[in-house]
Design a protein around this motif. Sequence first.
Motif, short mmCIF file in Angstrom:
data_model
loop_
_atom_site.label_atom_id
_atom_site.label_comp_id
_atom_site.label_asym_id
_atom_site.label_seq_id
_atom_site.Cartn_x
_atom_site.Cartn_y
_atom_site.Cartn_z
N PRO A 128 0.83 -1.21 0.00
CA PRO A 128 0.00 0.00 0.00
C PRO A 128 0.86 1.26 0.00
O PRO A 128 1.99 1.25 0.48
CB PRO A 128 -0.80 -0.13 1.30
N VAL A 129 0.32 2.34 -0.54
CA VAL A 129 1.00 3.63 -0.56
C VAL A 129 -0.05 4.69 -0.19
O VAL A 129 -1.03 4.86 -0.92
CB VAL A 129 1.60 3.95 -1.94
N PRO A 130 0.15 5.42 0.91
CA PRO A 130 -0.87 6.39 1.34
C PRO A 130 -1.20 7.46 0.29
O PRO A 130 -2.35 7.90 0.19
CB PRO A 130 -0.23 7.03 2.58
N SER A 131 -0.21 7.84 -0.53
CA SER A 131 -0.45 8.88 -1.53
C SER A 131 -1.19 8.37 -2.76
O SER A 131 -1.55 9.17 -3.64
CB SER A 131 0.88 9.48 -1.99
N GLY A 132 -1.38 7.05 -2.88
CA GLY A 132 -2.09 6.48 -4.02
C GLY A 132 -1.24 6.18 -5.23
O GLY A 132 -1.74 5.70 -6.25
N CYS A 133 0.08 6.45 -5.14
CA CYS A 133 0.98 6.20 -6.27
C CYS A 133 2.38 6.03 -5.73
O CYS A 133 2.78 6.76 -4.81
CB CYS A 133 0.91 7.35 -7.26
N VAL A 134 3.14 5.09 -6.29
CA VAL A 134 4.56 4.95 -5.93
C VAL A 134 5.34 6.07 -6.62
O VAL A 134 6.00 6.87 -5.98
CB VAL A 134 5.10 3.57 -6.33
N HIS A 135 5.25 6.12 -7.95
CA HIS A 135 5.86 7.24 -8.68
C HIS A 135 5.30 7.30 -10.09
O HIS A 135 4.73 6.34 -10.60
CB HIS A 135 7.39 7.14 -8.71
N VAL A 136 5.48 8.47 -10.71
CA VAL A 136 5.28 8.63 -12.14
C VAL A 136 6.64 8.97 -12.76
O VAL A 136 7.54 9.46 -12.06
CB VAL A 136 4.25 9.72 -12.48
N MET A 137 6.80 8.69 -14.05
CA MET A 137 8.06 8.97 -14.73
C MET A 137 7.81 9.89 -15.91
O MET A 137 6.85 9.71 -16.67
CB MET A 137 8.70 7.67 -15.21
N VAL A 138 8.69 10.89 -16.05
CA VAL A 138 8.75 11.70 -17.26
C VAL A 138 10.16 11.60 -17.82
O VAL A 138 11.13 11.43 -17.09
CB VAL A 138 8.36 13.17 -17.00
N GLU A 139 10.27 11.72 -19.17
CA GLU A 139 11.55 11.48 -19.84
C GLU A 139 11.91 12.66 -20.73
O GLU A 139 11.08 13.14 -21.52
CB GLU A 139 11.45 10.20 -20.68
N VAL A 140 13.15 13.12 -20.59
CA VAL A 140 13.67 14.18 -21.46
C VAL A 140 14.60 13.57 -22.51
O VAL A 140 14.85 12.36 -22.50
CB VAL A 140 14.40 15.26 -20.63
N ASP A 141 15.09 14.42 -23.41
CA ASP A 141 15.82 13.88 -24.56
C ASP A 141 17.33 13.96 -24.44
O ASP A 141 18.04 13.70 -25.40
CB ASP A 141 15.36 14.55 -25.86
N SER A 142 17.85 14.32 -23.25
CA SER A 142 19.30 14.33 -23.07
C SER A 142 19.65 14.22 -21.60
O SER A 142 18.86 14.61 -20.73
CB SER A 142 19.92 15.61 -23.65
#
Length: 296
Positions: free
Chosen positions: A205-219
Amino acid sequence: MIDIRGLSYFVSQIENLSHWQRYAEDVLGMQVHPAPGGGLYVKMDERPFRMLIVEGSEARYLASGWELANETAFKAALEHLSAAGIEWQPGTAAEIDQRGVQALVKVTDPSGNCHELSWGHRSDCLPFVSPQGVPRFLTGDMGLGHTVLPAPNFDATLAFAKDVLGFELSDIFNFRPDPSVPPVRIHFLHCQNARHHSLALAEYPVPSGCVHVMVEVDSMTEVGRAHDRLLAHDVSLSATLGQHLNDRMTSFYMKTPSGFDLEYGFGGLQVDWAEHSAFEFTRVSIWGHDFSVGQR
């Protein structure tokens, strides 16, 4: 099964929207605009938004928005949900307008995670112009990135993701903090795009409702610049810079204002699924990614 093309957006909540605005603009390097009906749009590409931040008393992640190709795929998804005996809730007119889509339904998985299915995103054709000079984020037909969700009811939630939502297995990590107890399972799942995983399920379980999200850059330069902005704005580091073994992403993790983590990375695998063999990996990263910093 449902033909999901990618993670179109996510919805999170916070009491004071200005905290997310400062974080998005000053640290992530993304644009922020008011959202219809209240809240904030966080823009990271040519679409009006990829992150929707709404007001609420509890800081948390609320929903994952999954994109279907067209109306035919959307109607087929509803038929599939009904045939599987899965309850779904249609989006209200206000929600459809706020998400900027043609139609929307919500379903909840066995661990309580909300999934929004939609088709036909609305576009204003305005370019992304980063307030921090970030050239671009890797999105397009791969979606905004990936999300890792809590799945304490793991077997049923994994079955839901695969048999109902249509995700397929990319690979497996069995976390063993103590060899004398059963491992904590984390399964990485892909949909109909080349990104290594758009969804992962973690057996806790995670109280915040999410472990993580990922965003990706190009360098890698942009990862370093974001790390500098994290330090300059005193944002909590959740894991040091490192490179993951499974998707080869070089990244660091930081805390968002809504309590879950965000992975900011470069160089993630793009996979030809006809050639891929799912496997179990036995360490999280090739190098780096010290998660203990987030516990200090």
